[in-house]
Design a protein around this motif. Structure first.
Motif, short mmCIF file in Angstrom:
data_model
loop_
_atom_site.label_atom_id
_atom_site.label_comp_id
_atom_site.label_asym_id
_atom_site.label_seq_id
_atom_site.Cartn_x
_atom_site.Cartn_y
_atom_site.Cartn_z
N GLY A 131 0.79 -1.22 0.00
CA GLY A 131 0.00 0.00 0.00
C GLY A 131 0.82 1.27 0.00
O GLY A 131 0.25 2.37 0.08
N ALA A 132 2.15 1.18 -0.10
CA ALA A 132 2.99 2.37 -0.07
C ALA A 132 2.72 3.25 -1.28
O ALA A 132 2.63 2.75 -2.41
CB ALA A 132 4.46 1.97 -0.02
N ARG A 133 2.61 4.54 -1.03
CA ARG A 133 2.38 5.49 -2.12
C ARG A 133 3.66 6.17 -2.58
O ARG A 133 3.77 6.58 -3.73
CB ARG A 133 1.37 6.55 -1.67
CG ARG A 133 -0.05 6.01 -1.49
CD ARG A 133 -0.98 7.03 -0.85
NE ARG A 133 -1.05 8.26 -1.62
CZ ARG A 133 -1.84 8.45 -2.69
NH1 ARG A 133 -2.60 7.46 -3.11
NH2 ARG A 133 -1.87 9.61 -3.30
N ARG A 134 4.63 6.31 -1.70
CA ARG A 134 5.90 6.94 -2.05
C ARG A 134 7.04 5.97 -1.72
O ARG A 134 7.16 5.49 -0.59
CB ARG A 134 6.09 8.25 -1.29
CG ARG A 134 4.98 9.27 -1.56
CD ARG A 134 5.37 10.66 -1.07
NE ARG A 134 5.66 10.68 0.35
CZ ARG A 134 6.11 11.75 1.00
NH1 ARG A 134 6.34 12.87 0.36
NH2 ARG A 134 6.35 11.69 2.31
N LEU A 135 7.90 5.71 -2.70
CA LEU A 135 9.05 4.84 -2.53
C LEU A 135 10.31 5.61 -2.88
O LEU A 135 10.48 6.06 -4.02
CB LEU A 135 8.92 3.60 -3.43
CG LEU A 135 7.72 2.67 -3.18
CD1 LEU A 135 7.72 1.54 -4.20
CD2 LEU A 135 7.76 2.11 -1.77
N SER A 166 -0.34 0.90 -5.74
CA SER A 166 -0.66 2.16 -5.08
C SER A 166 0.44 3.21 -5.23
O SER A 166 0.26 4.35 -4.80
CB SER A 166 -0.93 1.91 -3.58
OG SER A 166 -2.01 1.03 -3.39
N THR A 167 1.57 2.84 -5.82
CA THR A 167 2.72 3.75 -5.90
C THR A 167 2.39 4.99 -6.71
O THR A 167 1.95 4.90 -7.85
CB THR A 167 3.93 3.03 -6.52
OG1 THR A 167 4.18 1.82 -5.81
CG2 THR A 167 5.16 3.92 -6.48
N PRO A 204 -0.97 1.97 -12.05
CA PRO A 204 -1.92 2.94 -12.63
C PRO A 204 -1.92 4.28 -11.91
O PRO A 204 -2.38 5.27 -12.48
CB PRO A 204 -3.27 2.23 -12.49
CG PRO A 204 -3.09 1.31 -11.32
CD PRO A 204 -1.67 0.84 -11.41
N ALA A 205 -1.42 4.35 -10.66
CA ALA A 205 -1.45 5.59 -9.90
C ALA A 205 -0.16 6.39 -10.02
O ALA A 205 -0.09 7.52 -9.51
CB ALA A 205 -1.74 5.30 -8.43
N LEU A 206 0.86 5.86 -10.69
CA LEU A 206 2.18 6.51 -10.70
C LEU A 206 2.13 7.88 -11.37
O LEU A 206 1.66 8.02 -12.50
CB LEU A 206 3.19 5.61 -11.42
CG LEU A 206 4.66 5.99 -11.24
CD1 LEU A 206 5.07 5.87 -9.78
CD2 LEU A 206 5.56 5.14 -12.12
N GLU A 207 2.64 8.90 -10.66
CA GLU A 207 2.66 10.28 -11.17
C GLU A 207 4.07 10.80 -11.39
O GLU A 207 4.27 11.67 -12.23
CB GLU A 207 1.91 11.20 -10.21
CG GLU A 207 0.43 10.90 -10.11
CD GLU A 207 -0.31 11.82 -9.16
OE1 GLU A 207 0.34 12.73 -8.59
OE2 GLU A 207 -1.52 11.64 -8.97
N PHE A 211 7.42 2.37 -20.63
CA PHE A 211 6.53 3.23 -19.85
C PHE A 211 5.06 3.11 -20.28
O PHE A 211 4.25 3.92 -19.85
CB PHE A 211 6.98 4.69 -19.97
CG PHE A 211 8.43 4.90 -19.64
CD1 PHE A 211 8.91 4.60 -18.37
CD2 PHE A 211 9.33 5.36 -20.59
CE1 PHE A 211 10.25 4.78 -18.04
CE2 PHE A 211 10.67 5.53 -20.29
CZ PHE A 211 11.14 5.23 -19.01
N HIS A 212 4.75 2.13 -21.07
CA HIS A 212 3.37 1.99 -21.54
C HIS A 212 2.43 1.68 -20.37
O HIS A 212 2.75 0.91 -19.47
CB HIS A 212 3.28 0.89 -22.59
CG HIS A 212 3.84 1.30 -23.91
ND1 HIS A 212 3.67 0.57 -25.06
CD2 HIS A 212 4.56 2.39 -24.26
CE1 HIS A 212 4.28 1.19 -26.06
NE2 HIS A 212 4.84 2.29 -25.60
N GLY A 213 1.27 2.30 -20.40
CA GLY A 213 0.27 2.09 -19.36
C GLY A 213 0.31 3.11 -18.24
O GLY A 213 -0.59 3.11 -17.39
N LEU A 214 1.30 3.99 -18.21
CA LEU A 214 1.41 4.99 -17.14
C LEU A 214 0.58 6.22 -17.52
O LEU A 214 1.11 7.30 -17.79
CB LEU A 214 2.87 5.35 -16.89
CG LEU A 214 3.77 4.18 -16.47
CD1 LEU A 214 5.20 4.65 -16.26
CD2 LEU A 214 3.23 3.52 -15.20
N ARG A 215 -0.71 6.08 -17.50
CA ARG A 215 -1.60 7.13 -17.99
C ARG A 215 -1.65 8.35 -17.08
O ARG A 215 -2.07 9.42 -17.51
CB ARG A 215 -3.01 6.56 -18.18
CG ARG A 215 -3.10 5.49 -19.25
CD ARG A 215 -4.52 4.99 -19.43
NE ARG A 215 -4.61 3.98 -20.48
CZ ARG A 215 -4.42 2.69 -20.28
NH1 ARG A 215 -4.13 2.26 -19.06
NH2 ARG A 215 -4.51 1.82 -21.28
#
Length: 417
Positions: A64-68, A86-87, A109-112, A130-134
């Motif tokens: 569940g980590a959001r920031r790595l 969740s990253t 899917p959540a990567l910004e 990087f495909h899929g990093l919408r």
């Protein structure tokens, strides 16, 4: 005894079951452990493992980590299934990454923000890396010794706003390389080995605000290379090998505010006339444009030439005239006309509120004017392993995690229920 243990022993029987459940929830084994030598934070869920000499990504990252934060290690390879869905922020800069397994980022899917910069052994990228990093907004690939980029490498990255490609070994950029990046506002290409800009190299970038191309080997810029960049405000072309800009490509930049052209071998003969004429009809803030030739004009600022310096020059060569006719007919903005911006209204034009701004990296600031340092949005430093973490964040566990101390206690209490 832990305070929870003392409360369990003294509680009336009516509260014992509820307290027992609370104790079970407290036990460290009831939640994902923090990897060894890392520090974890509760809000936002963060795992900080930087500067620990890891040769691979630590096992047991909480899903569940959001920031790595994994920068400043010696990680050599990235493999699929390592990072959780969740990253949001993933920092991997300053490692020894040389390979990225296909699918490593596919299910994020959540990567910004993804920072792979300063990995000097990362010389080749697969087309689908990087495909899929919408939702990706910032991609850092600086100082990776990339000599080329696959044509489809940025396909589908419709949310990308910041792209850092500086200080690689890029020799060329193919047409339509950035065609899917309708929301891109910052493109950093300085410190490479580019020799030419083709007609379609920047096609599909209607929201681009600043373009840094200094410290390359540019000798040729196609007269329509900047067509469609209607929102560009900053352009850096200094420290290249430009002797002239045939066909007046700067006329396609109606929003340009700041231009740097110094440290080029400008020829102040008839070839200088399109650029000189452009300066006469614009109010763009510019660096000096010192002439390198002919010898009697060496050191003179091209902007200060006089009309009589072009006596005997043809009014307009045929190729330039044809280029302007084409631009006028297709709405491309030639000759200072309006530039057609193609894309989804609101989103492609980068209107306020469409996407949250990604923080710009500190690595692109070399050579930018002082007012452009964006001090109001600094890149947040990662929490130090020896610190208490960013304000408002509470470390949840620092590995190695202590052994559970409540389990024997719970065994004694169960018969009382």
């Amino acid at each position: 005894w832990h305070p929870i243990g003392r409360e369990l022993l003294s509680a009336p029987s009516g509260r014992l079951a509820a307290l027992l459940l609370a104790a079970l929830a407290w036990v460290p084994g009831g939640s994902p452990a923090c990897p060894a030598l890392c520090t974890c934070y509760v809000s936002p869920p963060t795992v900080s493992c930087q500067a620990n000499n890891f040769s691979s990504v630590p096992a047991g990252l909480p899903p569940g980590a959001r920031r790595l934060f994994l920068q400043n290690n010696v990680i050599r390879a990235l493999r699929a299934g390592t990072f959780g869905p969740s990253t949001v922020t993933l920092w991997l800069y300053s490692n020894n990454i040389s390979s990225i397994q296909p699918g490593t980022f596919r299910h994020l899917p959540a990567l910004e923000e993804l920072d792979l910069g300063d990995n000097p052994h990362l010389r080749v990228l697969a087309p689908d890396t990087f495909h899929g990093l919408r939702r990706l907004q910032a991609l850092h690939l600086y100082r990776c010794q990339l000599a080329s980029l696959p044509s489809a490498i940025f396909r589908g990255l419709h949310s990308l706003q910041y792209l850092y490609l500086q200080e690689n070994g890029l020799l060329y950029l193919q047409d339509d390389l950035f065609a899917d990046l309708a929301n891109l506002s910052h493109l950093f290409l300085h410190g490479n080995r580019l020799r030419a800009l083709s007609e379609g190299v920047f096609r599909g970038l209607p929201s681009l605000d600043r373009l840094l191309l200094h410290a390359n080997r540019l000798a040729t810029v196609h007269r329509r290379a900047f067509r469609g960049l209607a929102r560009l405000t900053i352009l850096y072309l200094f420290n290249n090998s430009l002797a002239a800009l045939p066909g007046d490509p700067l006329a396609a930049l109606p929003s340009l505010q700041f231009l740097r052209l110094n440290a080029n071998p400008w020829a102040c003969d008839c070839r200088a006339r399109p650029l000189w004429a452009w300066f006469r009809r614009t109010r763009v803030s510019s660096s000096p444009v010192p002439c390198a030739s002919p010898p009697h004009r060496r050191g003179t600022d091209l902007r200060n030439l006089r009309p009589r310096d072009f006596d005997g020059c043809p009014e307009e060569d045929e190729e330039e005239h044809e280029g302007k006719d084409e631009d006028d007919s297709d709405g491309g903005g030639g000759g200072g006309g309006a530039v057609a911006v193609v894309g989804t209204p609101g989103r492609a034009l980068g209107r306020p509120g469409t996407l949250p701004a990604a923080p710009p990296s500190a690595f692109y600031r070399d050579g930018l004017p002082p007012h452009d340092l964006r001090g109001s949005q600094p890149r947040p430093p990662p929490p130090s392993r020896d610190s208490r973490g960013p304000p408002g964040e509470t470390p949840v566990a620092a590995a190695p995690c202590p052994a559970p101390t409540l389990l024997p206690l719970l065994g004694l209490l169960l018969p009382r229920l």
